[in-house]
Write a protein that holds these residues in place. Structure first.
Motif, PDB file in Angstrom:
ATOM      1  N   ASN A   1      -3.464   7.727  -5.152  1.00 31.92           N
ATOM      2  CA  ASN A   1      -2.964   8.021  -4.036  1.00 31.92           C
ATOM      3  C   ASN A   1      -4.169   6.482  -3.182  1.00 31.92           C
ATOM      4  O   ASN A   1      -3.591   6.319  -2.273  1.00 31.92           O
ATOM      5  CB  ASN A   1      -3.669   9.352  -2.624  1.00 31.92           C
ATOM      6  CG  ASN A   1      -3.497   9.600  -1.280  1.00 31.92           C
ATOM      7  OD1 ASN A   1      -2.212   8.625  -1.587  1.00 31.92           O
ATOM      8  ND2 ASN A   1      -3.751   9.260  -0.714  1.00 31.92           N
ATOM      9  N   VAL A   2      -5.217   6.287  -4.005  1.00 33.15           N
ATOM     10  CA  VAL A   2      -5.708   5.122  -3.271  1.00 33.15           C
ATOM     11  C   VAL A   2      -4.925   4.185  -3.753  1.00 33.15           C
ATOM     12  O   VAL A   2      -4.948   2.902  -2.433  1.00 33.15           O
ATOM     13  CB  VAL A   2      -6.681   5.168  -4.906  1.00 33.15           C
ATOM     14  CG1 VAL A   2      -7.565   3.601  -4.101  1.00 33.15           C
ATOM     15  CG2 VAL A   2      -8.103   6.023  -4.307  1.00 33.15           C
TER      16      VAL A   2
ATOM     17  N   THR B   1      -6.236  13.631  -0.462  1.00 29.42           N
ATOM     18  CA  THR B   1      -6.556  12.382   0.652  1.00 29.42           C
ATOM     19  C   THR B   1      -8.159  12.210   0.085  1.00 29.42           C
ATOM     20  O   THR B   1      -8.531  11.702   0.615  1.00 29.42           O
ATOM     21  CB  THR B   1      -6.839  13.210   1.630  1.00 29.42           C
ATOM     22  OG1 THR B   1      -6.780  14.397   1.857  1.00 29.42           O
ATOM     23  CG2 THR B   1      -4.857  12.250   1.649  1.00 29.42           C
TER      24      THR B   1
ATOM     25  N   GLN C   1       0.298  10.892  -0.227  1.00 30.20           N
ATOM     26  CA  GLN C   1       0.126  12.278   0.347  1.00 30.20           C
ATOM     27  C   GLN C   1       0.984  12.542   1.481  1.00 30.20           C
ATOM     28  O   GLN C   1       1.154  14.009   1.331  1.00 30.20           O
ATOM     29  CB  GLN C   1      -1.607  12.044   0.978  1.00 30.20           C
ATOM     30  CG  GLN C   1      -1.103  10.665   1.884  1.00 30.20           C
ATOM     31  CD  GLN C   1      -2.283  10.606   2.564  1.00 30.20           C
ATOM     32  OE1 GLN C   1      -3.147   9.843   1.831  1.00 30.20           O
ATOM     33  NE2 GLN C   1      -2.654  10.557   3.626  1.00 30.20           N
TER      34      GLN C   1
ATOM     35  N   ARG D   1      -0.552   4.740  -0.558  1.00 27.61           N
ATOM     36  CA  ARG D   1      -0.945   5.635  -0.291  1.00 27.61           C
ATOM     37  C   ARG D   1      -0.115   6.805   0.942  1.00 27.61           C
ATOM     38  O   ARG D   1       0.140   7.887   1.118  1.00 27.61           O
ATOM     39  CB  ARG D   1      -1.385   5.328   0.822  1.00 27.61           C
ATOM     40  CG  ARG D   1      -2.267   4.629   0.960  1.00 27.61           C
ATOM     41  CD  ARG D   1      -3.620   5.276   0.785  1.00 27.61           C
ATOM     42  NE  ARG D   1      -5.191   4.351  -0.041  1.00 27.61           N
ATOM     43  CZ  ARG D   1      -6.321   3.933   0.799  1.00 27.61           C
ATOM     44  NH1 ARG D   1      -6.142   3.996   2.194  1.00 27.61           N
ATOM     45  NH2 ARG D   1      -6.488   2.514   0.374  1.00 27.61           N
ATOM     46  N   ASP D   2       1.446   6.763  -0.052  1.00 27.66           N
ATOM     47  CA  ASP D   2       2.282   7.294   0.437  1.00 27.66           C
ATOM     48  C   ASP D   2       2.012   8.740  -0.557  1.00 27.66           C
ATOM     49  O   ASP D   2       2.891  10.081  -0.155  1.00 27.66           O
ATOM     50  CB  ASP D   2       4.138   7.103   0.291  1.00 27.66           C
ATOM     51  CG  ASP D   2       4.292   5.965   0.017  1.00 27.66           C
ATOM     52  OD1 ASP D   2       4.996   4.918   0.418  1.00 27.66           O
ATOM     53  OD2 ASP D   2       3.321   5.418  -0.542  1.00 27.66           O
TER      54      ASP D   2
ATOM     55  N   THR E   1      -9.173   8.697  -0.983  1.00 21.41           N
ATOM     56  CA  THR E   1      -9.429   7.515   0.138  1.00 21.41           C
ATOM     57  C   THR E   1     -10.058   8.105   2.053  1.00 21.41           C
ATOM     58  O   THR E   1     -10.202   7.221   2.307  1.00 21.41           O
ATOM     59  CB  THR E   1      -7.537   7.761   0.843  1.00 21.41           C
ATOM     60  OG1 THR E   1      -7.420   9.096   0.749  1.00 21.41           O
ATOM     61  CG2 THR E   1      -7.260   7.029  -0.124  1.00 21.41           C
ATOM     62  N   SER E   2     -10.466   9.175   1.726  1.00 23.93           N
ATOM     63  CA  SER E   2     -11.315   9.419   3.275  1.00 23.93           C
ATOM     64  C   SER E   2     -12.601   9.848   3.337  1.00 23.93           C
ATOM     65  O   SER E   2     -13.595   9.973   4.183  1.00 23.93           O
ATOM     66  CB  SER E   2     -10.062  11.135   3.606  1.00 23.93           C
ATOM     67  OG  SER E   2     -11.101  12.479   2.334  1.00 23.93           O
TER      68      SER E   2
ATOM     69  N   HIS F   1       0.738  -1.199  -0.240  1.00 17.26           N
ATOM     70  CA  HIS F   1       0.130   0.269  -0.208  1.00 17.26           C
ATOM     71  C   HIS F   1       0.626   0.960   0.148  1.00 17.26           C
ATOM     72  O   HIS F   1       0.034   2.388  -0.091  1.00 17.26           O
ATOM     73  CB  HIS F   1      -1.195   0.130   0.916  1.00 17.26           C
ATOM     74  CG  HIS F   1      -2.357  -0.367   0.710  1.00 17.26           C
ATOM     75  ND1 HIS F   1      -2.611   0.797  -0.697  1.00 17.26           N
ATOM     76  CD2 HIS F   1      -3.043  -0.999   1.278  1.00 17.26           C
ATOM     77  CE1 HIS F   1      -4.027   0.017  -0.466  1.00 17.26           C
ATOM     78  NE2 HIS F   1      -4.234  -0.715   0.048  1.00 17.26           N
ATOM     79  N   SER F   2       2.048   1.601   0.097  1.00 20.14           N
ATOM     80  CA  SER F   2       2.600   2.313   0.232  1.00 20.14           C
ATOM     81  C   SER F   2       4.343   1.776  -0.863  1.00 20.14           C
ATOM     82  O   SER F   2       4.395   0.888  -1.561  1.00 20.14           O
ATOM     83  CB  SER F   2       3.468   2.405   1.206  1.00 20.14           C
ATOM     84  OG  SER F   2       4.520   1.364   1.423  1.00 20.14           O
TER      85      SER F   2
END
Lengths: 413, 303
Positions: B192-193, B113, B199, B196-197, B116-117, A22-23
């Motif tokens: 970003n979905v 974000t 953001q 995640r980095d 995702t949020s 996920h990263s």
């Protein structure tokens, strides 16, 4: 009548990563050696739902029914195929259908109303009706995060039906909420049907499908295995469930509770349906259950017992050779006990069979085989509930029984 | 065929769904048309963003004013009192460039974000997903308007006169900023979905970007050193935007002792820059919409 929903050759493919990166860091570390499984959640599904029809979508967990509904709702995009919809759609997917926890119920109604394509004015006109239907008058100005799951579902359902969609997609939502609300939802669904709206209902409640659907589709491991009237479709659904239930590794069959210290073991249990072409019974049909045993030494004091429980573990039937007056003088070596049930008075479901061998007083248990075997009943009638009764109804015009001194004794001569 | 189920309680809804293939990927033009059809939702989502942000906060919207006010104090102390940059009426100079920058950075961070949020929405209902980053931009715009009142107060207090001539460039400059940040936010929100980095990387990038944009220091100070390479600075769209705002609002080309601050070029130079940046920003927006359309297939699974 045209189709409201056309699903044409729809497939959906996922990659199931064993370790999901996920990263960026994880992605670099796992680069090249991250294994995944190709997983087809849906394979070449095609069907139409006609305008005004109510279609049930049946399937066990993981059969792809929710994925299909999400594709039809436009939330997931299929890997291949086409889905056409004619009309405004409201989707009730699982709980909440997109409420924001920090907003109040009323604010969420406006937000969701605009998601469903309604203007602020249109939402303000239906807000009171929605709140009344959801029975949330006291709580509508509280933040939704303080709601119970039942309140959540009520608000979601109430909104979805009040925005008057031409197509309503429902995923298991009717399973929540108390009984009176469920009844209210059903009434509303029936009203929708009368108004000629199209409904696609995902569920594993076969009873509900038979009750309200015009047709049903059955999914099994991403494949469409049946597209039929509710009765036969439910029967296919039972078969897929049963196949799932019987997927026991072959070496384990017959030996799970075998205790080598005991003089007898139950080798296997066979279920014989009245019609060998079907893997189920219709209500009221006979059923034969064979208990195959192997006794390593002679036992004189022995009784074979049979129990039937439903999927919730509720004990429905308990009998034995002793109770049925069948004398088993002794056992030695292999043999079979046959239980014949003349009429199985159950409505649909998959039922578990437990058999045992014990002494006549019941204090010594030689062998047991519990809930390893199953049989299925598919409901061909329009009745629902748990028990099948053979019943008829008559209509007697002009005689209410009220006011007559002798009430119900007006039997025809 | 007829799809006229009787609508007894509602008049025709603003969104009418014709027969359409929900499985097809819409092109950028369809996507823009869809966003327009859902403008009411956009307004509601902006309202939601603002409400949720200041729910349970006593100061509420005052916070959006405190942020630039604090920047103003810190930069004033550092650059005017300690470093003695010599820019007259430094607060006005700073606010002129800082406010569009704040709009840019808050819209971009919140936009990135936004998918995702809002997992609860994305996983349950269909609507054009680009609305979410746009709603973040909309909320940032509301804050921007509020913060502009601080600037107007400062102009009145310092009795400062902006340039009426260059003020005509403000609207196109703001439009460029909006198109640019919309494209970038739409792109990053989808990325970003899956990663995640994005953001977190963005936070670092925005920090560097801020110092590479002449907001606390004057454009000419850097351009002068670059000489004929100065045009390279304009590759940063934020330079075009910020310098235009400074030209129109601050309206002073040099300090009192003649140190150059802002470009001497005429209005056409500013408008040309804005035009070129607009073309680039529009191209970015279309590319972003195209990539977004591919990435959105599995949003509901990834969130």
């Amino acid at each position: 009548m045209g189709s409201a929903i056309e699903v044409e050759d729809v497939s959906k493919h996922f990659r199931l990563y064993h370790e999901k990166p996920h990263s960026l860091k994880e992605r670099v570390i796992l680069l090249g050696r991250n294994t995944y499984e190709e997983f087809w959640a849906l394979r070449n599904i095609s069907f139409d739902v006609a305008q005004g029809q109510t279609m049930g979508l049946l399937g066990h967990n993981g059969s792809g029914k929710s994925t299909l509904l999400k594709c039809i709702a436009g939330i997931l995009r299929p890997t291949g195929g086409r889905i056409r919809k004619a009309g405004r759609t409201a989707a009730l997917l699982e709980l909440g259908s997109g409420f924001h926890p920090d907003l109040t119920g009323r604010e969420n109604l406006f937000l969701n109303g605009s998601i469903l394509g309604l203007s602020r004015r249109a939402v303000s006109r239906i807000v009171d009706d929605v709140v009344a239907f959801a029975e949330l008058d006291q709580f509508i100005d509280n933040q939704v995060k303080h709601y119970s799951s039942g309140m959540y579902a009520r608000l979601a359902f109430a909104l979805a039906v009040h925005v008057e969609p031409e197509i309503l997609l429902i995923d298991e939502v009717l399973a929540v909420g108390d009984e009176s609300f469920q009844r209210k939802c059903l009434e509303r669904i029936k009203q929708f049907q009368r108004e000629g709206r199209t409904i696609l209902l995902v569920t594993h409640a076969a009873d509900l499908v038979r009750q309200i659907c015009d047709r049903a589709a059955v999914l099994d491991h991403g494949n469409l295995v049946s597209l039929d009237d509710p009765g036969p479709a439910v029967a296919v659904f039972r078969d897929t469930l049963l196949k799932g239930g019987l997927a026991v590794p072959p070496e384990a069959v017959g030996t799970p509770e075998y205790d080598p210290a005991q003089p007898i073991r139950i080798v296997n249990v066979g279920v014989e349906y009245p019609d060998p072409t079907r893997e189920h019974l219709w209500p009221g049909e006979p059923l034969r259950i064979h208990v195959f045993y192997d006794a390593t030494e002679r036992i004189d004091d022995i009784v074979f017992s049979l129990s039937i429980t439903d999927q919730h573990g509720y004990w429905l039937v308990g009998t034995s050779t002793g109770a049925l007056g069948t004398e088993v003088p002794f056992v030695e070596g292999p043999g079979t006990v046959v239980f014949d049930i003349a009429s199985v008075g159950l409505l649909d479901g998959v039922y578990d069979i437990s058999v045992g061998a014990h002494n006549k007083l019941g204090g010594v248990i030689y062998a047991q085989r519990e809930q390893k075997d199953h049989f299925a009943v598919a409901n061909s009638t329009l009745n629902h509930g748990l028990i099948h009764v053979s019943a008829t109804a008559h209509h007697l015009p002009g005689s209410s029984g009220v006011g007559d001194a002798d009430g119900l004794t007006h039997d025809e001569p | 065929m007829s799809i006229t189920a009787d609508r007894t309680t509602l008049d025709s809804p603003i969104v009418d769904a014709p027969i359409f293939d929900v499985a097809a990927r819409p092109g950028p033009f369809t996507r823009i048309a869809n966003m327009w059809r859902y403008r009411e939702l956009l307004a509601n989502l902006v309202r939601k963003e603002l409400k949720v942000k200041y729910k349970n906060s006593i100061l509420g919207f005052v916070w959006s004013l405190l942020n630039p006010a604090l920047y103003l104090v810190v930069f004033y102390v550092v650059f005017e009192v300690i470093l003695k940059s010599g820019i007259p009426n430094f607060p006005i100079y700073l606010l002129a460039g800082l406010l569009p920058w704040t709009l840019f950075s808050t819209a971009l961070s919140a936009g990135t974000t936004s998918i995702t949020s809002n997992g609860a929405l994305v996983g349950k209902v269909w609507f054009p997903r680009e609305i979410l980053p746009l709603a973040a931009l909309g909320a940032a715009l509301v804050h921007y308007v509020l913060q502009t009142t601080v600037l107007i107060v400062a102009l009145v207090v310092f009795q400062w006169t902006p340039s009426a001539k260059y003020a005509v460039a403000l609207v196109p400059a703001l439009a460029v900023l909006i198109v640019f940040v919309a494209g970038l936010a739409i792109l990053l929100s989808a990325v970003n979905v899956y990663l995640r980095d994005t953001q977190h990387l963005l936070e670092l990038a925005l920090l560097a970007w801020f110092w590479f944009t002449p907001i606390v220091y004057p454009y000419r100070q850097v351009a002068g050193r670059l000489g004929s390479w100065a045009a390279l600075l304009l590759l940063n769209p934020m330079v075009t935007v910020v310098v235009t705002f400074q030209r129109a609002i601050y309206n002073h080309l040099t300090t009192d002792n003649g140190t150059p601050l802002l470009p001497r070029d005429g209005l056409t130079w500013y408008l040309r820059n804005i035009g070129l940046t607009f073309a680039g920003a529009t191209a970015l927006l279309f590319v972003a919409l195209w990539i977004f359309g591919r990435l959105e297939d599995n949003f509901a699974e990834e969130i």
